[in-house]
Design a protein around this motif. Structure first.
Motif, PDB file in Angstrom:
ATOM      1  N   LEU A  30       0.828  -1.207   0.000  1.00  0.00           N
ATOM      2  CA  LEU A  30       0.000   0.000   0.000  1.00  0.00           C
ATOM      3  C   LEU A  30       0.863   1.258   0.000  1.00  0.00           C
ATOM      4  N   ARG A  31       2.009   1.205   0.639  1.00  0.00           N
ATOM      5  CA  ARG A  31       2.908   2.370   0.627  1.00  0.00           C
ATOM      6  C   ARG A  31       3.516   2.591  -0.755  1.00  0.00           C
ATOM      7  N   ARG A  32       3.768   1.516  -1.493  1.00  0.00           N
ATOM      8  CA  ARG A  32       4.342   1.629  -2.844  1.00  0.00           C
ATOM      9  C   ARG A  32       3.307   2.034  -3.883  1.00  0.00           C
ATOM     10  N   SER A  33       2.065   1.715  -3.633  1.00  0.00           N
ATOM     11  CA  SER A  33       1.024   1.945  -4.623  1.00  0.00           C
ATOM     12  C   SER A  33       0.725   3.427  -4.783  1.00  0.00           C
ATOM     13  N   ARG A  34       0.538   3.836  -6.023  1.00  0.00           N
ATOM     14  CA  ARG A  34       0.195   5.234  -6.305  1.00  0.00           C
ATOM     15  C   ARG A  34      -1.295   5.509  -6.139  1.00  0.00           C
ATOM     16  N   VAL A  35      -2.094   4.452  -6.073  1.00  0.00           N
ATOM     17  CA  VAL A  35      -3.543   4.588  -5.914  1.00  0.00           C
ATOM     18  C   VAL A  35      -4.010   3.637  -4.810  1.00  0.00           C
ATOM     19  N   PRO A  36      -5.115   3.965  -4.142  1.00  0.00           N
ATOM     20  CA  PRO A  36      -5.678   3.028  -3.177  1.00  0.00           C
ATOM     21  C   PRO A  36      -6.081   1.726  -3.869  1.00  0.00           C
ATOM     22  N   LEU A  37      -5.975   0.619  -3.165  1.00  0.00           N
ATOM     23  CA  LEU A  37      -6.221  -0.693  -3.760  1.00  0.00           C
ATOM     24  C   LEU A  37      -7.434  -1.381  -3.147  1.00  0.00           C
ATOM     25  N   LEU A  38      -8.116  -2.159  -3.983  1.00  0.00           N
ATOM     26  CA  LEU A  38      -9.184  -3.036  -3.529  1.00  0.00           C
ATOM     27  C   LEU A  38      -8.567  -4.217  -2.781  1.00  0.00           C
ATOM     28  N   ARG A  39      -9.335  -4.839  -1.897  1.00  0.00           N
ATOM     29  CA  ARG A  39      -8.849  -6.042  -1.201  1.00  0.00           C
ATOM     30  C   ARG A  39      -8.424  -7.109  -2.195  1.00  0.00           C
ATOM     31  N   ALA A  40      -9.202  -7.278  -3.264  1.00  0.00           N
ATOM     32  CA  ALA A  40      -8.880  -8.292  -4.272  1.00  0.00           C
ATOM     33  C   ALA A  40      -7.555  -7.973  -4.960  1.00  0.00           C
ATOM     34  N   GLU A  41      -7.270  -6.686  -5.170  1.00  0.00           N
ATOM     35  CA  GLU A  41      -6.007  -6.295  -5.796  1.00  0.00           C
ATOM     36  C   GLU A  41      -4.830  -6.574  -4.867  1.00  0.00           C
ATOM     37  N   VAL A  42      -5.017  -6.314  -3.584  1.00  0.00           N
ATOM     38  CA  VAL A  42      -3.968  -6.617  -2.610  1.00  0.00           C
ATOM     39  C   VAL A  42      -3.695  -8.118  -2.611  1.00  0.00           C
ATOM     40  N   ALA A  43      -4.765  -8.903  -2.540  1.00  0.00           N
ATOM     41  CA  ALA A  43      -4.616 -10.365  -2.527  1.00  0.00           C
ATOM     42  C   ALA A  43      -3.908 -10.845  -3.792  1.00  0.00           C
ATOM     43  N   GLY A  44      -4.303 -10.343  -4.939  1.00  0.00           N
ATOM     44  CA  GLY A  44      -3.706 -10.763  -6.202  1.00  0.00           C
ATOM     45  C   GLY A  44      -2.242 -10.383  -6.314  1.00  0.00           C
ATOM     46  N   ASN A  45      -1.899  -9.181  -5.877  1.00  0.00           N
ATOM     47  CA  ASN A  45      -0.509  -8.721  -5.937  1.00  0.00           C
ATOM     48  C   ASN A  45       0.406  -9.502  -5.014  1.00  0.00           C
ATOM     49  N   LEU A  46      -0.123  -9.948  -3.889  1.00  0.00           N
ATOM     50  CA  LEU A  46       0.713 -10.625  -2.893  1.00  0.00           C
ATOM     51  C   LEU A  46       0.559 -12.142  -2.904  1.00  0.00           C
ATOM     52  N   GLY A  47      -0.362 -12.656  -3.724  1.00  0.00           N
ATOM     53  CA  GLY A  47      -0.570 -14.096  -3.755  1.00  0.00           C
ATOM     54  C   GLY A  47      -1.169 -14.640  -2.469  1.00  0.00           C
ATOM     55  N   MET A  48      -2.006 -13.844  -1.815  1.00  0.00           N
ATOM     56  CA  MET A  48      -2.663 -14.252  -0.565  1.00  0.00           C
ATOM     57  C   MET A  48      -4.134 -14.535  -0.840  1.00  0.00           C
ATOM     58  N   PHE A  49      -4.734 -15.287   0.052  1.00  0.00           N
ATOM     59  CA  PHE A  49      -6.176 -15.461  -0.010  1.00  0.00           C
ATOM     60  C   PHE A  49      -6.824 -14.139   0.373  1.00  0.00           C
ATOM     61  N   GLN A  50      -7.950 -13.815  -0.279  1.00  0.00           N
ATOM     62  CA  GLN A  50      -8.630 -12.568   0.039  1.00  0.00           C
ATOM     63  C   GLN A  50      -9.119 -12.562   1.487  1.00  0.00           C
ATOM     64  N   SER A  51      -9.491 -13.717   2.010  1.00  0.00           N
ATOM     65  CA  SER A  51      -9.940 -13.780   3.410  1.00  0.00           C
ATOM     66  C   SER A  51      -8.806 -13.394   4.362  1.00  0.00           C
ATOM     67  N   SER A  52      -7.582 -13.771   4.036  1.00  0.00           N
ATOM     68  CA  SER A  52      -6.429 -13.379   4.859  1.00  0.00           C
ATOM     69  C   SER A  52      -6.192 -11.881   4.765  1.00  0.00           C
ATOM     70  N   VAL A  53      -6.296 -11.347   3.557  1.00  0.00           N
ATOM     71  CA  VAL A  53      -6.105  -9.909   3.356  1.00  0.00           C
ATOM     72  C   VAL A  53      -7.141  -9.119   4.147  1.00  0.00           C
ATOM     73  N   CYS A  54      -8.391  -9.567   4.132  1.00  0.00           N
ATOM     74  CA  CYS A  54      -9.453  -8.868   4.870  1.00  0.00           C
ATOM     75  C   CYS A  54      -9.122  -8.808   6.365  1.00  0.00           C
ATOM     76  N   GLY A  55      -8.692  -9.917   6.911  1.00  0.00           N
ATOM     77  CA  GLY A  55      -8.347  -9.957   8.331  1.00  0.00           C
ATOM     78  C   GLY A  55      -7.184  -9.043   8.666  1.00  0.00           C
ATOM     79  N   ARG A  56      -6.153  -9.080   7.833  1.00  0.00           N
ATOM     80  CA  ARG A  56      -4.982  -8.248   8.101  1.00  0.00           C
ATOM     81  C   ARG A  56      -5.306  -6.768   7.909  1.00  0.00           C
ATOM     82  N   LEU A  57      -6.131  -6.431   6.898  1.00  0.00           N
ATOM     83  CA  LEU A  57      -6.520  -5.029   6.721  1.00  0.00           C
ATOM     84  C   LEU A  57      -7.301  -4.522   7.925  1.00  0.00           C
ATOM     85  N   ASP A  58      -8.157  -5.360   8.494  1.00  0.00           N
ATOM     86  CA  ASP A  58      -8.890  -4.967   9.706  1.00  0.00           C
ATOM     87  C   ASP A  58      -7.924  -4.667  10.844  1.00  0.00           C
ATOM     88  N   GLU A  59      -6.894  -5.516  10.997  1.00  0.00           N
ATOM     89  CA  GLU A  59      -5.900  -5.301  12.046  1.00  0.00           C
ATOM     90  C   GLU A  59      -5.119  -4.017  11.791  1.00  0.00           C
TER      91      GLU A  59
END
Length: 106
Positions: A30-59
């Motif tokens: 998110l710090r490298r990104s020039r635009v805000p990202l969707l949860r799905a975009e974060v998951a896709g860029n990092l190769g994570m499950f979207q459910s994991s991304v949702c939990g970590r974003l909440d934290e």
């Protein structure tokens, strides 16, 4: 999945250090990104499950490290979704911090 099973899995995930590593990876992206990202975009860029991304974003949101930005259409689903970006210094009051200079003339 029962609540007990889910809670145990989460505790094991935190204890292993993987959740902390995921938070660091998400925040770095998110710090490298020039635009805000969707949860799905974060998951896709990092190769994570979207459910994991949702939990970590909440934290990260609870810690004030990430904030919800504008909504954007998710092209895969056609649904308006929140986007996320790394919090900036001037976002502190949005992260639940007290503004010590509120009401003081500049």
């Amino acid at each position: 999945m029962t609540t007990t099973t889910r809670n145990n899995a989460y505790r094991n995930h935190r204890a292993s250090g993987r959740a902390g590593t995921q938070c660091e990876q998400i925040l770095a992206l998110l710090r490298r990104s020039r635009v805000p990202l969707l949860r799905a975009e974060v998951a896709g860029n990092l190769g994570m499950f979207q459910s994991s991304v949702c939990g970590r974003l909440d934290e990260l949101r609870a810690a004030g490290a990430v904030i919800v930005a504008e909504k954007r259409l998710n092209p895969a689903t056609g649904v308006e979704c929140d986007t996320y970006r790394a919090a900036l210094l001037w976002d502190e009051t949005e992260a639940g911090q007290v503004d010590l200079f509120a009401g003081v003339a500049a």
